[in-house]
Design a protein around this motif. Structure first.
Motif, PDB file in Angstrom:
ATOM      1  N   GLY A  65       0.726  -1.287   0.053  1.00 41.85           N
ATOM      2  CA  GLY A  65       0.151   0.187  -0.152  1.00 41.85           C
ATOM      3  C   GLY A  65       0.866   1.106  -0.226  1.00 41.85           C
ATOM      4  N   GLU A  66       2.010   1.296   0.618  1.00 44.20           N
ATOM      5  CA  GLU A  66       2.833   2.378   0.672  1.00 44.20           C
ATOM      6  C   GLU A  66       3.417   2.415  -1.029  1.00 44.20           C
ATOM      7  N   ALA A  67       3.208   1.880  -1.737  1.00 41.98           N
ATOM      8  CA  ALA A  67       3.932   1.952  -3.110  1.00 41.98           C
ATOM      9  C   ALA A  67       2.548   2.317  -4.106  1.00 41.98           C
ATOM     10  N   ASP A  68       1.321   2.358  -3.504  1.00 40.25           N
ATOM     11  CA  ASP A  68       0.368   2.833  -4.217  1.00 40.25           C
ATOM     12  C   ASP A  68       0.763   4.261  -4.944  1.00 40.25           C
ATOM     13  N   GLY A  69       0.557   4.052  -6.433  1.00 38.87           N
ATOM     14  CA  GLY A  69       0.833   5.455  -7.158  1.00 38.87           C
ATOM     15  C   GLY A  69       2.383   5.631  -7.669  1.00 38.87           C
ATOM     16  N   ALA A  70       3.159   4.517  -7.138  1.00 38.77           N
ATOM     17  CA  ALA A  70       4.437   4.903  -7.035  1.00 38.77           C
ATOM     18  C   ALA A  70       4.980   4.426  -8.501  1.00 38.77           C
ATOM     19  N   GLU A  71       6.072   4.565  -8.925  1.00 42.74           N
ATOM     20  CA  GLU A  71       6.893   4.016 -10.019  1.00 42.74           C
ATOM     21  C   GLU A  71       7.834   3.057  -9.493  1.00 42.74           C
ATOM     22  N   VAL A  72       7.650   1.877  -9.886  1.00 46.30           N
ATOM     23  CA  VAL A  72       8.541   0.712  -9.340  1.00 46.30           C
ATOM     24  C   VAL A  72       9.212  -0.100 -10.383  1.00 46.30           C
ATOM     25  N   THR A  73      10.707  -0.189 -10.308  1.00 42.47           N
ATOM     26  CA  THR A  73      11.230  -1.057 -11.202  1.00 42.47           C
ATOM     27  C   THR A  73      11.642  -2.324 -10.383  1.00 42.47           C
TER      28      THR A  73
END
Length: 161
Positions: A65-73
């Protein structure tokens, strides 16, 4: 369950997760990106390193949930657009920076973060940066050599071990 949406490896991705779901579990289980490994569940080994908004993060220390909306590689997003290995991955292959390969995704992701911040690190700087990544097979020598080679440095004087 909450809906979580993010951009993963340049593509929109979403799924559902409980509030306690770790990012590594979400990537592997919900999104099917199994290149990010779970090695220790205690943030000690570095096998789960991914990039979140351009920063190296141990995905076992972050809730999905902390990565909601994030750019993840993830490691799956590190290859060149044509599918060939990027410079770091190729250097790991060329300089035998892996044996069993379990730690390799985290090592490559950590190396990419290091080289972004320090394009020409010394051997000591590479070793210091990798302190949070554990490899039980190689003894680190060839991993360090591979990272230095990926930075464009001449590694011919570094003896093989």
């Amino acid at each position: 369950m909450s809906k979580i949406s993010m951009t993963v490896n340049g593509k929109p991705a979403s799924g559902e997760a409980e509030g306690r779901t770790l990012l590594v579990e979400f990537l592997r289980g919900e999104l099917g990106l199994t290149g990010t490994h779970v090695g220790c569940d205690t943030s000690q080994c570095g096998a789960c390193v991914v990039h979140v908004n351009g920063e190296a993060v141990k995905a076992c220390t972050m809730f999905a949930g902390e990565a909601d909306g994030a750019e993840v590689t993830t490691i799956e997003g590190m290859a060149n657009p044509d599918g060939s290995l990027n410079a770091i991955q190729q250097a790991f292959q060329d300089h035998h920076g892996l044996q069993c390969g379990f730690c390799t995704p985290g090592m490559v992701m950590s190396a990419a973060a290091l080289l972004k911040d320090n394009p020409k690190p010394s051997e000591a700087e590479v070793r210091d940066y990798l302190e949070g990544n554990i490899c039980r097979c190689t003894g680190y020598h060839n991993i360090v050599k591979a990272i230095m080679a990926a930075s464009g440095q001449d590694v011919t004087a570094i003896a093989a071990e």
